[in-house]
Design a protein around this motif. Structure first.
Motif, PDB file in Angstrom:
ATOM      1  N   TYR A  80      -5.782  -3.349  15.279  1.00 59.14           N
ATOM      2  CA  TYR A  80      -4.529  -3.313  16.020  1.00 59.14           C
ATOM      3  C   TYR A  80      -4.204  -4.640  16.692  1.00 59.14           C
ATOM      4  O   TYR A  80      -3.110  -4.816  17.232  1.00 59.14           O
ATOM      5  CB  TYR A  80      -4.549  -2.178  17.051  1.00 59.14           C
ATOM      6  CG  TYR A  80      -5.820  -2.085  17.862  1.00 59.14           C
ATOM      7  CD1 TYR A  80      -6.014  -2.863  18.992  1.00 59.14           C
ATOM      8  CD2 TYR A  80      -6.832  -1.217  17.480  1.00 59.14           C
ATOM      9  CE1 TYR A  80      -7.183  -2.792  19.729  1.00 59.14           C
ATOM     10  CE2 TYR A  80      -8.013  -1.134  18.210  1.00 59.14           C
ATOM     11  CZ  TYR A  80      -8.186  -1.912  19.326  1.00 59.14           C
ATOM     12  OH  TYR A  80      -9.353  -1.844  20.049  1.00 59.14           O
ATOM     13  N   THR A  82      -4.460  -7.514  14.849  1.00 61.50           N
ATOM     14  CA  THR A  82      -4.338  -8.454  13.732  1.00 61.50           C
ATOM     15  C   THR A  82      -3.120  -9.363  13.847  1.00 61.50           C
ATOM     16  O   THR A  82      -3.229 -10.590  13.708  1.00 61.50           O
ATOM     17  CB  THR A  82      -4.297  -7.690  12.392  1.00 61.50           C
ATOM     18  OG1 THR A  82      -5.494  -6.912  12.251  1.00 61.50           O
ATOM     19  CG2 THR A  82      -4.183  -8.656  11.216  1.00 61.50           C
ATOM     20  N   ARG A  83      -1.959  -8.782  14.087  1.00 62.55           N
ATOM     21  CA  ARG A  83      -0.738  -9.595  14.101  1.00 62.55           C
ATOM     22  C   ARG A  83      -0.766 -10.623  15.232  1.00 62.55           C
ATOM     23  O   ARG A  83      -0.469 -11.808  15.031  1.00 62.55           O
ATOM     24  CB  ARG A  83       0.504  -8.711  14.212  1.00 62.55           C
ATOM     25  CG  ARG A  83       1.805  -9.478  13.952  1.00 62.55           C
ATOM     26  CD  ARG A  83       3.018  -8.577  13.992  1.00 62.55           C
ATOM     27  NE  ARG A  83       2.961  -7.481  13.042  1.00 62.55           N
ATOM     28  CZ  ARG A  83       3.314  -7.580  11.761  1.00 62.55           C
ATOM     29  NH1 ARG A  83       3.723  -8.749  11.283  1.00 62.55           N
ATOM     30  NH2 ARG A  83       3.246  -6.530  10.963  1.00 62.55           N
ATOM     31  N   ASP A  84      -1.121 -10.183  16.421  1.00 63.49           N
ATOM     32  CA  ASP A  84      -1.184 -11.117  17.549  1.00 63.49           C
ATOM     33  C   ASP A  84      -2.223 -12.197  17.307  1.00 63.49           C
ATOM     34  O   ASP A  84      -2.011 -13.379  17.630  1.00 63.49           O
ATOM     35  CB  ASP A  84      -1.515 -10.368  18.847  1.00 63.49           C
ATOM     36  CG  ASP A  84      -0.349  -9.533  19.354  1.00 63.49           C
ATOM     37  OD1 ASP A  84       0.793  -9.795  18.929  1.00 63.49           O
ATOM     38  OD2 ASP A  84      -0.582  -8.627  20.172  1.00 63.49           O
ATOM     39  N   ARG A  87      -1.086 -14.887  14.824  1.00 64.36           N
ATOM     40  CA  ARG A  87      -0.054 -15.731  15.440  1.00 64.36           C
ATOM     41  C   ARG A  87      -0.678 -16.771  16.359  1.00 64.36           C
ATOM     42  O   ARG A  87      -0.238 -17.929  16.387  1.00 64.36           O
ATOM     43  CB  ARG A  87       0.946 -14.859  16.201  1.00 64.36           C
ATOM     44  CG  ARG A  87       1.888 -14.080  15.299  1.00 64.36           C
ATOM     45  CD  ARG A  87       2.827 -13.187  16.092  1.00 64.36           C
ATOM     46  NE  ARG A  87       3.785 -12.513  15.204  1.00 64.36           N
ATOM     47  CZ  ARG A  87       4.667 -11.608  15.599  1.00 64.36           C
ATOM     48  NH1 ARG A  87       4.735 -11.264  16.880  1.00 64.36           N
ATOM     49  NH2 ARG A  87       5.488 -11.054  14.727  1.00 64.36           N
ATOM     50  N   SER A 101      -9.093 -11.585   5.505  1.00 62.51           N
ATOM     51  CA  SER A 101      -9.548 -10.505   6.375  1.00 62.51           C
ATOM     52  C   SER A 101     -10.859  -9.938   5.842  1.00 62.51           C
ATOM     53  O   SER A 101     -11.023  -9.742   4.636  1.00 62.51           O
ATOM     54  CB  SER A 101      -8.505  -9.388   6.435  1.00 62.51           C
ATOM     55  OG  SER A 101      -9.055  -8.221   6.999  1.00 62.51           O
ATOM     56  N   HIS A 108      -4.322  -4.728   6.546  1.00 58.45           N
ATOM     57  CA  HIS A 108      -4.378  -6.015   7.231  1.00 58.45           C
ATOM     58  C   HIS A 108      -3.734  -7.133   6.406  1.00 58.45           C
ATOM     59  O   HIS A 108      -3.073  -8.023   6.951  1.00 58.45           O
ATOM     60  CB  HIS A 108      -5.828  -6.393   7.539  1.00 58.45           C
ATOM     61  CG  HIS A 108      -6.596  -5.288   8.201  1.00 58.45           C
ATOM     62  ND1 HIS A 108      -7.400  -4.428   7.492  1.00 58.45           N
ATOM     63  CD2 HIS A 108      -6.652  -4.896   9.493  1.00 58.45           C
ATOM     64  CE1 HIS A 108      -7.934  -3.562   8.326  1.00 58.45           C
ATOM     65  NE2 HIS A 108      -7.496  -3.807   9.543  1.00 58.45           N
ATOM     66  N   GLU A 110      -1.273  -7.002   4.396  1.00 58.28           N
ATOM     67  CA  GLU A 110       0.186  -6.958   4.496  1.00 58.28           C
ATOM     68  C   GLU A 110       0.660  -7.646   5.781  1.00 58.28           C
ATOM     69  O   GLU A 110       1.631  -8.409   5.771  1.00 58.28           O
ATOM     70  CB  GLU A 110       0.676  -5.511   4.465  1.00 58.28           C
ATOM     71  CG  GLU A 110       0.582  -4.838   3.099  1.00 58.28           C
ATOM     72  CD  GLU A 110      -0.834  -4.413   2.739  1.00 58.28           C
ATOM     73  OE1 GLU A 110      -1.735  -4.500   3.612  1.00 58.28           O
ATOM     74  OE2 GLU A 110      -1.035  -3.983   1.589  1.00 58.28           O
ATOM     75  N   ILE A 111      -0.037  -7.388   6.871  1.00 59.49           N
ATOM     76  CA  ILE A 111       0.316  -8.029   8.145  1.00 59.49           C
ATOM     77  C   ILE A 111       0.126  -9.534   8.056  1.00 59.49           C
ATOM     78  O   ILE A 111       1.000 -10.313   8.455  1.00 59.49           O
ATOM     79  CB  ILE A 111      -0.547  -7.449   9.289  1.00 59.49           C
ATOM     80  CG1 ILE A 111      -0.217  -5.971   9.507  1.00 59.49           C
ATOM     81  CG2 ILE A 111      -0.337  -8.248  10.578  1.00 59.49           C
ATOM     82  CD1 ILE A 111      -1.156  -5.276  10.468  1.00 59.49           C
ATOM     83  N   LEU A 112      -1.002  -9.964   7.521  1.00 58.74           N
ATOM     84  CA  LEU A 112      -1.278 -11.394   7.404  1.00 58.74           C
ATOM     85  C   LEU A 112      -0.263 -12.069   6.487  1.00 58.74           C
ATOM     86  O   LEU A 112       0.202 -13.183   6.771  1.00 58.74           O
ATOM     87  CB  LEU A 112      -2.697 -11.618   6.880  1.00 58.74           C
ATOM     88  CG  LEU A 112      -3.834 -11.131   7.790  1.00 58.74           C
ATOM     89  CD1 LEU A 112      -5.181 -11.298   7.097  1.00 58.74           C
ATOM     90  CD2 LEU A 112      -3.824 -11.881   9.121  1.00 58.74           C
ATOM     91  N   GLU A 114       2.810 -11.194   5.967  1.00 59.53           N
ATOM     92  CA  GLU A 114       4.087 -11.304   6.675  1.00 59.53           C
ATOM     93  C   GLU A 114       4.102 -12.499   7.624  1.00 59.53           C
ATOM     94  O   GLU A 114       5.147 -13.112   7.842  1.00 59.53           O
ATOM     95  CB  GLU A 114       4.345 -10.017   7.470  1.00 59.53           C
ATOM     96  CG  GLU A 114       4.676  -8.814   6.600  1.00 59.53           C
ATOM     97  CD  GLU A 114       4.676  -7.517   7.393  1.00 59.53           C
ATOM     98  OE1 GLU A 114       4.480  -7.573   8.641  1.00 59.53           O
ATOM     99  OE2 GLU A 114       4.867  -6.450   6.778  1.00 59.53           O
ATOM    100  N   GLU A 115       2.951 -12.849   8.163  1.00 63.03           N
ATOM    101  CA  GLU A 115       2.876 -13.911   9.160  1.00 63.03           C
ATOM    102  C   GLU A 115       2.656 -15.299   8.562  1.00 63.03           C
ATOM    103  O   GLU A 115       3.190 -16.287   9.066  1.00 63.03           O
ATOM    104  CB  GLU A 115       1.758 -13.605  10.164  1.00 63.03           C
ATOM    105  CG  GLU A 115       1.998 -12.349  11.001  1.00 63.03           C
ATOM    106  CD  GLU A 115       3.217 -12.456  11.887  1.00 63.03           C
ATOM    107  OE1 GLU A 115       3.525 -13.577  12.349  1.00 63.03           O
ATOM    108  OE2 GLU A 115       3.879 -11.429  12.134  1.00 63.03           O
TER     109      GLU A 115
END
Length: 314
Positions: A80, A82-84, A87, A101, A108, A110-112, A114-115
């Motif tokens: 939870y 991961t995104r922060d 960044r 990851s 995870h 997908e989140i990475l 996107e960033e």
């Protein structure tokens, strides 16, 4: 190779310290200041069996403190975060930096992507274990434990081979996969085997594997995951739920606590939404019923909510 760990708890420290002893330029980034200060003052103490050694690594509480960009950024924070976390890692991500990851569960990458862009992202799963004994001090379990990495599109690339070679030189048995999604699902089944059940019951593996009724529940949860993966067309190697159940406890002592149980007992949020929750979300997408995993998610979230510090609780 300069390797920066975003998240240097038990597992990040174990893998990072092992890579440093193998000659990599390792930086451990973690907000746990006492841990960071102990590593910088005395090195990372690593207990393997009855033998203790010291790995020379550099630790810091912020990516802004790292001298230059990384060749490889390994993300090992709680799901939870991961995104922060990625960044905050912006200062160490250069044009050629790979972001990978090694976290439990799915979602995870997908989140990475996107960033930082999908082209930078690789995926991996590891069976290496670690326990944080105190600031700057870990018990590591590396010998005989596989780590599997791969490109999201299945290609066997030069950068993936370079990372694999670096891990293997350090003594971390690492394999390249052209089916990393299947590998991720295989590991998910093992997490599903005990994660939610031990979090709810408070049992260590010794208790979990002593009660047949809990085994039946675990096998049902794993079976749902296998059915979902097959419906999604994922190439998995674990098709018998009992194999995942057996693998989950292999080589672990009876007193071992799953990470989900440890999170609850420490007052932290769990990763249930990335483990059992992944089975539920994919099941909904492919019209596969997942009632056991849905119940485990609900019960673990209820235990989280019971704490007075639950985010958003009135």
């Amino acid at each position: 190779m300069r390797i920066c760990f975003v998240g240097a708890g038990a597992l990040g420290s174990t893998i990072g310290g092992t890579l440093a002893r193998g000659g990599a330029d390792v930086w451990l980034i973690d907000p746990f200041r006492a841990h960071v200060e102990a590593i910088n003052a005395h090195g990372l103490r690593m207990l393997e069996g009855e033998v203790e050694s010291v790995a020379k690594v550099t630790a810091c509480t912020s990516a802004a403190e790292v001298d230059g960009v990384a060749d490889l950024v390994i993300v090992l924070v709680k799901s939870y975060h991961t995104r922060d976390a990625i960044r905050t890692a912006a200062p160490i991500i250069g044009p050629q930096t790979v972001v990978m990851s090694l976290q439990n569960g799915l979602g995870h990458e997908e989140i990475l992507s996107e960033e930082v862009g999908r082209g930078r992202v690789m995926a991996g799963k590891t069976y290496v274990g670690g326990v944080l004994l105190g600031p700057g001090h870990v018990r590591s379990g590396v010998i005989g434990k596989e780590t599997i990495i791969g490109e999201l599109d299945g290609r066997l690339t030069e950068r993936a081979q370079r990372i694999s070679d670096t891990f293997n030189r350090a003594g971390i048995l690492t394999l390249l996969s052209d089916n990393i999604l299947g590998t991720m699902w295989d590991k998910l089944f093992i997490n599903v085997a005990g994660g939610g059940i031990t979090a709810i019951t408070g049992l260590t593996y010794g208790g979990l594997y002593s009660l047949p009724i809990l085994e039946d529940c675990a096998l049902a949860a794993i079976s749902e995951g296998i059915a979902v993966a097959q419906a999604a067309g994922v190439k998995i190697s674990i098709v018998d739920p009992r194999r995942a159940w057996t693998m989950a406890s292999a080589g672990l002592p009876a007193e071992f606590k799953t990470s989900m149980l440890q999170s609850l007992q420490s007052g932290s949020l769990t990763e249930v939404e990335y483990i059992h929750g992944s089975v539920v979300r994919w099941g909904a997408k492919f019209n596969v019923p997942t009632p056991v995993n849905a119940a485990l998610v609900a019960l673990v979230k209820g235990l989280e909510y019971a704490r007075s510090d639950y985010p958003g609780k009135a």
